[in-house]
Design a protein around this motif. Structure first.
Motif, PDB file in Angstrom:
ATOM      1  N   ALA A   1       0.374  -7.507   0.327  1.00 25.69           N
ATOM      2  CA  ALA A   1       0.877  -7.708   1.686  1.00 25.69           C
ATOM      3  C   ALA A   1       0.686  -9.144   2.165  1.00 25.69           C
ATOM      4  O   ALA A   1       1.521  -9.676   2.901  1.00 25.69           O
ATOM      5  N   VAL A   2      -0.404  -9.784   1.744  1.00 25.66           N
ATOM      6  CA  VAL A   2      -0.671 -11.151   2.214  1.00 25.66           C
ATOM      7  C   VAL A   2       0.293 -12.175   1.631  1.00 25.66           C
ATOM      8  O   VAL A   2       0.329 -13.326   2.073  1.00 25.66           O
TER       9      VAL A   2
ATOM     10  N   VAL B   1      -3.217  -5.800   9.388  1.00 25.00           N
ATOM     11  CA  VAL B   1      -2.191  -6.353   8.504  1.00 25.00           C
ATOM     12  C   VAL B   1      -0.875  -5.584   8.626  1.00 25.00           C
ATOM     13  O   VAL B   1       0.201  -6.177   8.743  1.00 25.00           O
TER      14      VAL B   1
ATOM     15  N   GLY C   1      -4.358 -14.935   2.116  1.00 24.42           N
ATOM     16  CA  GLY C   1      -5.164 -13.760   2.439  1.00 24.42           C
ATOM     17  C   GLY C   1      -6.528 -14.061   3.013  1.00 24.42           C
ATOM     18  O   GLY C   1      -7.414 -13.193   2.990  1.00 24.42           O
TER      19      GLY C   1
ATOM     20  N   LEU D   1      -3.243  -4.595   0.032  1.00 20.94           N
ATOM     21  CA  LEU D   1      -3.543  -5.790   0.818  1.00 20.94           C
ATOM     22  C   LEU D   1      -3.310  -7.065   0.018  1.00 20.94           C
ATOM     23  O   LEU D   1      -2.799  -8.063   0.543  1.00 20.94           O
ATOM     24  N   ASN D   2      -3.662  -7.031  -1.250  1.00 22.70           N
ATOM     25  CA  ASN D   2      -3.453  -8.169  -2.134  1.00 22.70           C
ATOM     26  C   ASN D   2      -1.986  -8.585  -2.162  1.00 22.70           C
ATOM     27  O   ASN D   2      -1.663  -9.774  -2.249  1.00 22.70           O
TER      28      ASN D   2
ATOM     29  N   PRO E   1       4.577  -3.196  -0.071  1.00 18.32           N
ATOM     30  CA  PRO E   1       3.696  -3.742   0.977  1.00 18.32           C
ATOM     31  C   PRO E   1       4.352  -4.883   1.752  1.00 18.32           C
ATOM     32  O   PRO E   1       4.203  -4.986   2.975  1.00 18.32           O
TER      33      PRO E   1
ATOM     34  N   ALA F   1      -6.782  -3.368   7.293  1.00 18.42           N
ATOM     35  CA  ALA F   1      -5.449  -2.871   6.939  1.00 18.42           C
ATOM     36  C   ALA F   1      -4.634  -2.532   8.182  1.00 18.42           C
ATOM     37  O   ALA F   1      -3.418  -2.701   8.208  1.00 18.42           O
TER      38      ALA F   1
ATOM     39  N   VAL G   1      -8.663 -11.450   4.827  1.00 11.89           N
ATOM     40  CA  VAL G   1      -8.091 -10.135   4.508  1.00 11.89           C
ATOM     41  C   VAL G   1      -8.574  -9.634   3.157  1.00 11.89           C
ATOM     42  O   VAL G   1      -9.027  -8.493   3.028  1.00 11.89           O
ATOM     43  N   VAL G   2      -8.468 -10.470   2.136  1.00 12.78           N
ATOM     44  CA  VAL G   2      -8.875 -10.070   0.784  1.00 12.78           C
ATOM     45  C   VAL G   2      -9.897 -11.060   0.230  1.00 12.78           C
ATOM     46  O   VAL G   2      -9.873 -12.249   0.554  1.00 12.78           O
TER      47      VAL G   2
ATOM     48  N   TRP H   1      -6.469  -0.197  -1.967  1.00 12.00           N
ATOM     49  CA  TRP H   1      -6.268  -0.996  -0.760  1.00 12.00           C
ATOM     50  C   TRP H   1      -6.505  -2.483  -1.020  1.00 12.00           C
ATOM     51  O   TRP H   1      -5.631  -3.313  -0.776  1.00 12.00           O
ATOM     52  N   GLU H   2      -7.688  -2.820  -1.500  1.00  9.95           N
ATOM     53  CA  GLU H   2      -8.035  -4.229  -1.648  1.00  9.95           C
ATOM     54  C   GLU H   2      -7.272  -4.909  -2.785  1.00  9.95           C
ATOM     55  O   GLU H   2      -6.751  -6.019  -2.614  1.00  9.95           O
TER      56      GLU H   2
END
Length: 235
Positions: free
Chosen positions: A59-60, A17, A197, A56-57, A84, A14, A200-201, A51-52
């Motif tokens: 933001a990507v 990212v 992602g 983050l899901n 995000p 995170a 990242v994810v 978060w995941e």
């Protein structure tokens, strides 16, 4: 123990990212885990995976958004994916479109608290702001409605040759098949399913990408936009 206390520590990725906006991402996660739960914007069971599964899901999604474009996040809810995306992409001009007052109140508080000067909160439904909200390059959405219905709301908000990016799950391919005829009538020229992602994810985020031609929304919406424009000029 409060819901906020149950929020897990941010994963190391995170920091990469969100970069310099990482502290703001943490603050947003804390707000979702606390006020977001108390106000019924997210379920308490989502807190351990904020978060995941959420930040983050979303933001990507930035991986497939061009530089410096205007974005409308339809049915933004608690700000996903709009917030995000705004945190990782200060170059974007983002509108968070949401019809419910309690949600727009929360979104306005978040935008002000995090100093997101490139983000505007608008209360309304997509069909209500058609002709008054300036057309955008990109429409985003997450968990709003099946693709066929979502496209009917989101595609007419696009500029010519814009695109709608819808975060979807395992049903993405099937939804594209079901919505094929409707998308064509709405002016879509290309529809694809992409995954973003990597690193990242896990699993990767699935995005349905709907690219439109010269008349987003089709003939019916072009006529409606023209009428709205004439009405504005008369006022």
């Amino acid at each position: 123990m409060t819901e906020a206390a149950e929020l897990p520590e941010a994963p190391a990725v995170a920091r990469e990212v969100f970069g310099e906006r990482f502290p703001d991402a943490v603050r947003y996660a804390e707000l979702l885990a606390d006020a977001g739960v108390r106000r019924g914007l997210i379920g308490p069971r989502e807190v351990p995976r904020l978060w995941e599964r959420h930040l983050l899901n979303c933001a990507v999604l930035s991986e497939v958004v061009a530089e410096g474009v205007s974005v409308c996040d339809v049915g933004s809810g608690a700000g996903l994916p709009g917030i995000p995306l705004a945190l990782v992409r200060p170059d974007l001009n983002i509108t968070l479109l949401e019809p419910l007052l309690r949600r727009t109140t929360f979104l306005t508080e978040v935008v002000e608290l995090l100093g997101l000067e490139h983000v505007t909160v608008v209360r309304g439904r997509a069909e209500e702001v058609l002709g008054t909200l300036p057309p955008v390059h990109v429409v985003t959405a997450r968990a709003v409605a099946p693709l066929e219905r979502l496209a009917g709301w989101g595609v007419p908000l696009l500029r010519p040759y814009g695109e709608m990016l819808a975060l979807k799950g395992d049903t993405a391919e099937e939804e594209v098949k079901v919505a094929s005829a409707a998308l064509s009538k709405l002016g879509a020229v290309t529809t694809s399913v992409v995954q973003v992602g990597e690193g990242v994810v896990d699993p990767l985020s699935t995005v349905v990408r709907v690219e439109v031609g010269e008349s987003p929304g089709g003939v019916r919406f072009a006529t409606k936009k023209a009428k709205a424009a004439r009405a504005r000029r008369r006022r």
